[in-house]
Design a protein around this motif. Sequence first.
Motif, short mmCIF file in Angstrom:
data_model
loop_
_atom_site.label_atom_id
_atom_site.label_comp_id
_atom_site.label_asym_id
_atom_site.label_seq_id
_atom_site.Cartn_x
_atom_site.Cartn_y
_atom_site.Cartn_z
N ARG A 373 0.84 -1.20 0.00
CA ARG A 373 0.00 0.00 0.00
C ARG A 373 0.87 1.25 0.00
NH1 ARG A 373 -2.77 -1.15 4.07
NH2 ARG A 373 -4.59 -2.03 3.04
N ALA A 374 1.95 1.23 0.78
CA ALA A 374 2.87 2.38 0.82
C ALA A 374 3.55 2.57 -0.54
CB ALA A 374 3.91 2.17 1.91
N LEU A 375 3.96 1.47 -1.18
CA LEU A 375 4.57 1.57 -2.51
C LEU A 375 3.59 2.15 -3.51
CD1 LEU A 375 6.50 -1.83 -2.86
CD2 LEU A 375 7.51 0.44 -2.67
N ARG A 376 2.35 1.62 -3.50
CA ARG A 376 1.35 2.10 -4.45
C ARG A 376 1.08 3.58 -4.23
NH1 ARG A 376 -4.75 1.17 -3.19
NH2 ARG A 376 -3.95 2.61 -1.59
N ASP A 377 0.88 3.98 -2.98
CA ASP A 377 0.56 5.38 -2.70
C ASP A 377 1.69 6.31 -3.12
OD1 ASP A 377 -1.81 4.48 -1.70
OD2 ASP A 377 -1.28 4.74 0.43
N LYS A 378 2.92 5.88 -2.87
CA LYS A 378 4.07 6.69 -3.27
C LYS A 378 4.14 6.81 -4.80
CE LYS A 378 8.25 8.59 -2.72
NZ LYS A 378 8.44 9.94 -2.15
N LEU A 379 3.91 5.71 -5.48
CA LEU A 379 3.97 5.71 -6.94
C LEU A 379 2.86 6.58 -7.53
CD1 LEU A 379 5.16 4.66 -9.57
CD2 LEU A 379 3.81 2.56 -9.29
N LEU A 380 1.64 6.47 -7.00
CA LEU A 380 0.53 7.28 -7.50
C LEU A 380 0.79 8.77 -7.24
CD1 LEU A 380 -2.56 5.13 -6.43
CD2 LEU A 380 -1.55 5.34 -8.71
N ALA A 381 1.32 9.08 -6.06
CA ALA A 381 1.61 10.48 -5.73
C ALA A 381 2.65 11.06 -6.68
CB ALA A 381 2.08 10.59 -4.28
N GLU A 382 3.69 10.29 -6.97
CA GLU A 382 4.73 10.77 -7.89
C GLU A 382 4.17 10.96 -9.30
OE1 GLU A 382 7.86 11.70 -7.43
OE2 GLU A 382 7.88 11.32 -5.27
N LEU A 383 3.30 10.05 -9.74
CA LEU A 383 2.71 10.17 -11.07
C LEU A 383 1.83 11.42 -11.16
CD1 LEU A 383 1.77 6.44 -11.76
CD2 LEU A 383 3.37 7.82 -13.11
N ARG A 384 1.10 11.71 -10.10
CA ARG A 384 0.18 12.85 -10.12
C ARG A 384 0.91 14.18 -10.03
NH1 ARG A 384 -3.68 9.25 -6.33
NH2 ARG A 384 -5.03 8.40 -7.98
N GLN A 385 2.18 14.13 -9.62
CA GLN A 385 2.98 15.36 -9.55
C GLN A 385 3.97 15.46 -10.71
OE1 GLN A 385 4.85 15.33 -5.69
NE2 GLN A 385 2.91 15.09 -4.61
N SER A 386 3.93 14.50 -11.60
CA SER A 386 4.90 14.43 -12.69
C SER A 386 4.38 15.17 -13.93
CB SER A 386 5.16 12.96 -13.05
OG SER A 386 4.05 12.43 -13.77
N PRO A 387 5.23 15.33 -14.95
CA PRO A 387 4.77 15.93 -16.20
C PRO A 387 3.65 15.15 -16.89
CG PRO A 387 7.16 15.98 -16.08
CD PRO A 387 6.69 15.16 -14.92
N LEU A 388 3.45 13.88 -16.48
CA LEU A 388 2.38 13.07 -17.08
C LEU A 388 1.02 13.31 -16.42
CD1 LEU A 388 4.16 9.57 -17.40
CD2 LEU A 388 3.73 11.24 -19.23
N ALA A 389 0.98 14.13 -15.39
CA ALA A 389 -0.22 14.25 -14.55
C ALA A 389 -1.49 14.48 -15.35
CB ALA A 389 -0.03 15.39 -13.54
N GLY A 390 -1.47 15.35 -16.35
CA GLY A 390 -2.68 15.62 -17.11
C GLY A 390 -2.86 14.73 -18.32
N LYS A 391 -1.96 13.75 -18.50
CA LYS A 391 -1.97 12.93 -19.71
C LYS A 391 -2.20 11.46 -19.44
CE LYS A 391 1.55 16.07 -21.58
NZ LYS A 391 2.94 16.15 -22.10
N VAL A 392 -2.57 11.12 -18.21
CA VAL A 392 -2.79 9.71 -17.88
C VAL A 392 -4.11 9.56 -17.11
CG1 VAL A 392 -0.33 9.16 -17.79
CG2 VAL A 392 -1.50 9.86 -15.70
N ARG A 393 -4.65 8.34 -17.20
CA ARG A 393 -5.81 7.98 -16.39
C ARG A 393 -5.48 6.69 -15.64
NH1 ARG A 393 -10.73 5.12 -16.63
NH2 ARG A 393 -10.19 4.20 -18.64
N ILE A 394 -5.63 6.73 -14.33
CA ILE A 394 -5.27 5.59 -13.47
C ILE A 394 -6.54 4.83 -13.12
CG2 ILE A 394 -4.31 4.92 -11.23
CD1 ILE A 394 -2.64 7.59 -11.44
N SER A 395 -6.48 3.49 -13.20
CA SER A 395 -7.64 2.67 -12.84
C SER A 395 -7.20 1.36 -12.23
CB SER A 395 -8.52 2.41 -14.07
OG SER A 395 -7.79 1.71 -15.07
N GLU A 396 -8.13 0.72 -11.53
CA GLU A 396 -7.94 -0.60 -10.90
C GLU A 396 -6.78 -0.60 -9.92
OE1 GLU A 396 -10.33 -2.46 -11.37
OE2 GLU A 396 -11.17 -1.70 -13.24
N GLU A 397 -6.60 0.49 -9.19
CA GLU A 397 -5.45 0.60 -8.29
C GLU A 397 -5.67 -0.09 -6.96
OE1 GLU A 397 -7.63 4.65 -7.92
OE2 GLU A 397 -7.44 2.98 -9.34
N ASN A 398 -6.89 -0.57 -6.66
CA ASN A 398 -7.17 -1.18 -5.36
C ASN A 398 -7.24 -2.70 -5.39
OD1 ASN A 398 -7.39 1.28 -3.90
ND2 ASN A 398 -9.45 1.59 -4.72
N ALA A 399 -7.25 -3.29 -6.60
CA ALA A 399 -7.60 -4.71 -6.70
C ALA A 399 -6.45 -5.66 -6.38
CB ALA A 399 -8.13 -5.00 -8.11
#
Length: 470
Positions: A373-399
């Motif tokens: 969970r810590a790895l996932r949250d860190k990875l999602l946070a970095e993606l949302r703050q990265s240059p890709l933030a407005g160019k990606v859609r994240i799904s199925e992150e809880n399964a």
Amino acid sequence: MLTYSFENIDSESMYEHLYRCIKQDILQEKLRAGEKLPSKRAFAKNLGVSTITVESAYAQLVAEGFLYALPKRGYYVCDLERKETAPLPPPPKPQTPAIQPAPKRTYWADFVGSSVARDMFPFSVWVKLLRDVTAGEDEATLLTDTSAGGIQQLRQAISDHLYQFRGMSIDPEQIVVGAGTEYLYSVLIQLLGRQWGYAVEDPGYLRLSKIYEKNDVATYHIPMDEHGIIPEKLEESGAEILHITPSHHFPTGIVMPVSRRYEFLSWASKGENRYIIEDDYDCEFRLAGRPIPTLQSIDVMEKVIYINTFSKSLAPAFRISYLVLPKHLVTRFYDTLGFYSGTVSCLEQMTLARFLSEGYFEKHINRMRNNYRALRDKLLAELRQSPLAGKVRISEENAGLHFLLELDTQRSDEEIRAAAEREDLRLSFVSQYYVSDQNRRPHVLVMNYSGLEERQIPEAVARLCRAVEG
């Protein structure tokens, strides 16, 4: 008459020494072709040895073609050419290159393979339990060949675990333990029969398709919608066996809704030979809410075969998996396949049984879940703050242990993968897991984060951005 000395022959037997002496004289032409050798009795008396010694030496020389025997006349030296009888040098070793497996590339960050951090596995606990098992069990029990289904202690521990964690009421006799799911897939083919068609998900786990195909069964790749395999397409295929991952589909991450599950149970009930194989490969790692109930737990017609593995929850090196058979298939299994020996050592099975029954497995899973969970949250946070933030859609992150990252890009999947290779990243796309080209989804990354370390994530995301943006 020929005379040879038997002094200082060390450990060599007398007949071997005599054989070598005569052979050397023949090779040096001291004994010529056609020359008759002394009779066994006279030669033995002259040398002061037994007749058996002479007879054994002559027999060896005849066998190697240095002497020939004529009935009632004796032994004669063969007509040998020097070049054929002289000792030949050993043939040179062939200069073929040594066969070496192709080196397996390692990546700075791997978003494809599954692994477990070394400091996450409770080695001290496992070693303690292993020592306790070795000291506490009867030696004959530890060294006994295990049954095809596995030892009773482990099957009971798995049964208790499934009841507590998955709400499944299973008799230990329904459980079959084997060395990995790939082995158990082959067991199921032998149990259910090669004459039936086997349906798998498209996209799906391609290694599974290869296993079915290598076992000479007809394999049908059934397309999917947002809820899983399309029932109408399954019916059209004519398959009798359906292999699905309803709690967390690989690679799309889909969790199959209960309505679709009941559709498949209805499909299975319409044929005597129809069965559903429910692959629950990473059920322990749902990171939000309660685990999804199994298809097996709502099956009242005994049509679902449940399969799971400890490779994800312990480590890939632990090749221990298990089946839960419907009760009516248990007898068939032991009647037709009971001659097989167990494929997991008794020592490993007993240690795992204690690991489960004494509560260590639950503690380990909780620790692993918090880590992931810590790895996932860190990875999602970095993606949302990265240059890709407005160019990606994240799904199925809880399964489970991977999620999907849909990219808004004009670059092809292959271009991005090649760029990632140059960044020393290993990536995979959903498009790689299709067999049919129909409905192939481009630009959707499968982000498996189980092999990452938290300290790697910022740099891994930076490299990913460079690979995607070019």
